[in-house]
Design a protein around this motif. Structure first.
Motif, PDB file in Angstrom:
ATOM      1  N   VAL A 181       0.528  -1.475   0.014  1.00  0.00           N
ATOM      2  CA  VAL A 181       0.038  -0.304   0.114  1.00  0.00           C
ATOM      3  C   VAL A 181       0.614   1.193   0.153  1.00  0.00           C
ATOM      4  N   LEU A 182       1.892   1.966   0.920  1.00  0.00           N
ATOM      5  CA  LEU A 182       2.850   2.062   1.000  1.00  0.00           C
ATOM      6  C   LEU A 182       2.824   2.878  -0.475  1.00  0.00           C
ATOM      7  N   MET A 183       3.435   2.182  -1.024  1.00  0.00           N
ATOM      8  CA  MET A 183       4.016   2.229  -3.079  1.00  0.00           C
ATOM      9  C   MET A 183       3.133   3.351  -3.623  1.00  0.00           C
ATOM     10  N   MET A 184       1.492   3.410  -2.904  1.00  0.00           N
ATOM     11  CA  MET A 184       0.355   3.902  -4.152  1.00  0.00           C
ATOM     12  C   MET A 184       1.061   5.328  -3.151  1.00  0.00           C
ATOM     13  N   ILE A 185       1.297   5.358  -1.758  1.00  0.00           N
ATOM     14  CA  ILE A 185       1.579   6.924  -1.416  1.00  0.00           C
ATOM     15  C   ILE A 185       2.013   7.442  -1.324  1.00  0.00           C
ATOM     16  N   PRO A 186       2.189   9.107  -2.139  1.00  0.00           N
ATOM     17  CA  PRO A 186       2.915  10.139  -1.981  1.00  0.00           C
ATOM     18  C   PRO A 186       3.863  10.284  -0.850  1.00  0.00           C
ATOM     19  N   MET A 187       2.903  10.541  -0.080  1.00  0.00           N
ATOM     20  CA  MET A 187       4.108  11.326   1.405  1.00  0.00           C
ATOM     21  C   MET A 187       4.072   9.960   2.068  1.00  0.00           C
ATOM     22  N   GLY A 188       3.980   8.820   1.538  1.00  0.00           N
ATOM     23  CA  GLY A 188       4.448   7.638   2.276  1.00  0.00           C
ATOM     24  C   GLY A 188       4.773   6.354   3.541  1.00  0.00           C
ATOM     25  N   ARG A 189       2.670   7.151   3.759  1.00  0.00           N
ATOM     26  CA  ARG A 189       2.647   6.726   4.982  1.00  0.00           C
ATOM     27  C   ARG A 189       1.227   6.848   4.856  1.00  0.00           C
ATOM     28  N   PHE A 190       0.398   5.940   6.299  1.00  0.00           N
ATOM     29  CA  PHE A 190      -1.338   5.912   6.142  1.00  0.00           C
ATOM     30  C   PHE A 190      -1.613   7.277   7.102  1.00  0.00           C
ATOM     31  N   GLY A 191      -2.847   7.791   6.647  1.00  0.00           N
ATOM     32  CA  GLY A 191      -2.882   9.206   7.415  1.00  0.00           C
ATOM     33  C   GLY A 191      -3.597   8.591   8.655  1.00  0.00           C
ATOM     34  N   LYS A 192      -3.532   9.749   9.976  1.00  0.00           N
ATOM     35  CA  LYS A 192      -4.456   9.394  10.583  1.00  0.00           C
ATOM     36  C   LYS A 192      -5.575   9.797  11.127  1.00  0.00           C
ATOM     37  N   ASP A 193      -6.510   9.554  11.320  1.00  0.00           N
ATOM     38  CA  ASP A 193      -7.823   9.188  11.884  1.00  0.00           C
ATOM     39  C   ASP A 193      -8.254  10.485  11.597  1.00  0.00           C
ATOM     40  N   TYR A 194      -6.795  11.444  12.566  1.00  0.00           N
ATOM     41  CA  TYR A 194      -7.591  12.778  13.343  1.00  0.00           C
ATOM     42  C   TYR A 194      -7.524  13.841  11.918  1.00  0.00           C
ATOM     43  N   GLU A 195      -6.787  13.576  10.842  1.00  0.00           N
ATOM     44  CA  GLU A 195      -6.352  14.307   9.860  1.00  0.00           C
ATOM     45  C   GLU A 195      -7.483  14.135   8.857  1.00  0.00           C
ATOM     46  N   VAL A 196      -8.176  13.169   9.192  1.00  0.00           N
ATOM     47  CA  VAL A 196      -9.804  13.386   7.924  1.00  0.00           C
ATOM     48  C   VAL A 196     -10.455  13.963   9.102  1.00  0.00           C
ATOM     49  N   ALA A 197     -10.582  14.061  10.681  1.00  0.00           N
ATOM     50  CA  ALA A 197     -11.625  15.007  10.877  1.00  0.00           C
ATOM     51  C   ALA A 197     -11.157  16.396  11.145  1.00  0.00           C
ATOM     52  N   GLN A 198      -9.964  16.740  11.159  1.00  0.00           N
ATOM     53  CA  GLN A 198     -10.391  18.059  10.695  1.00  0.00           C
ATOM     54  C   GLN A 198     -10.218  19.198   9.939  1.00  0.00           C
TER      55      GLN A 198
END
Ligand code: NAP
Length: 242
Positions: A199-216
């Protein structure tokens, strides 16, 4: 009765929904917290919300069942009207289409699309009378780019985006703004079994997001700062889909 605005968040006993409920409580909303079955986790989130000075009412029901939704919500709606509705409840049942059972297709469509229809229908009549409101629907990158193993989930989330745009057109003049927040890969129970390296290969930022990043992002869309934004899909995906 309270002067504070109310936010109804579906699927908020854990993960992204719980983070949204806590973020909105910090913004000054009282919370109507829906979930399906995890009473213990929901009570813990309610406690965190209380610690932030907000009220929290637990309203468990299955969003895909119109009768349960109506039975649970109507008594509250007769007294107070949420300013914000966050349609977040959802799950995936991943498998390739060749192996997908009809039940896996139907369940995933139902929680997302019937869930949106059932809860939004119940709340909308009241919001229309108030001539104000925010509806935020939580879609997914899968519904924009398509994802192998997720034909059901991609169809459901893509449908949710279409429904959101149509509803935004219908009720913009009534000062009710409808937007979609579309997360990429976020660290929650739903993604705990994903093969991280792949999965990480598909994400330019190289990490999973955090729930609070969606929440904000949801917090922003429910705030006065987002008073001229409707019918939009806001991606929170670390660049996984542009
Ligand atoms: P999660 O941690 O598995 O939490 C799902 C929440 O939805 C739980 O509170 C669950 O309640 C509730 N729920 C499930 N079915 C329900 C139903 N029929 N009626 C009412 N509540 C129901 O999932 P998440 O990762 O936070 O996902 C939340 C939303 O974000 C979903 O719509 C998901 O599709 C979307 N999303 C997630 C990701 C990701 O990477 N995690 C990415 C894109 C989009 P109980 O546990 O109490 O039963």
């Amino acid at each position: 009765m309270t002067d504070r605005k109310i936010a109804l968040v579906t699927g908020a006993s854990k993960g992204i929904g719980a983070a949204i409920a806590i973020s909105l409580a910090k913004d000054g909303f009282d919370i109507w917290l829906n979930y399906r079955s995890d009473h213990e986790k929901a009570s813990e989130i309610a406690e965190t919300i209380h610690d932030n000075g907000a009220k929290c009412i637990l309203i468990p029901f299955d969003v895909s069942d119109i009768n349960s939704a109506s039975k649970a919500l109507d008594p509250y709606l007769e007294k107070e009207v949420p300013y914000a509705l966050i349609n977040n409840a959802g799950f995936s049942k991943d498998t390739l289409l060749v192996w997908m059972k009809q039940e896996e297709w139907k369940d995933v469509l139902s929680v997302t699309l019937d869930g949106f229809f059932n809860v939004t229908k119940l709340v909308l009549n009241y919001m229309l009378r108030k001539k104000q409101g925010r509806i935020i629907n939580i879609a997914s990158t899968s519904g924009q780019s398509g994802m192998p193993g997720q034909v059901n989930y991609s169809a459901a989330k893509s449908g949710l985006i279409g429904a959101s745009k149509a509803l935004a057109l219908e009720i913009g003049k009534r000062n009710i703004l409808v937007n979609v927040v579309s997360p990429g890969f976020i660290d929650t129970e739903m993604t705990k079994d994903f093969l991280k390296e792949r999965v990480l290969m598909m994400i330019p930022m190289g990490r999973f997001g955090k729930d609070y990043e969606v929440a904000q992002t949801v917090s922003f869309l429910c705030s006065d700062k987002a008073s001229y934004i409707t019918g939009q899909v806001i991606n929170v995906n670390g660049g996984a889909y542009m």
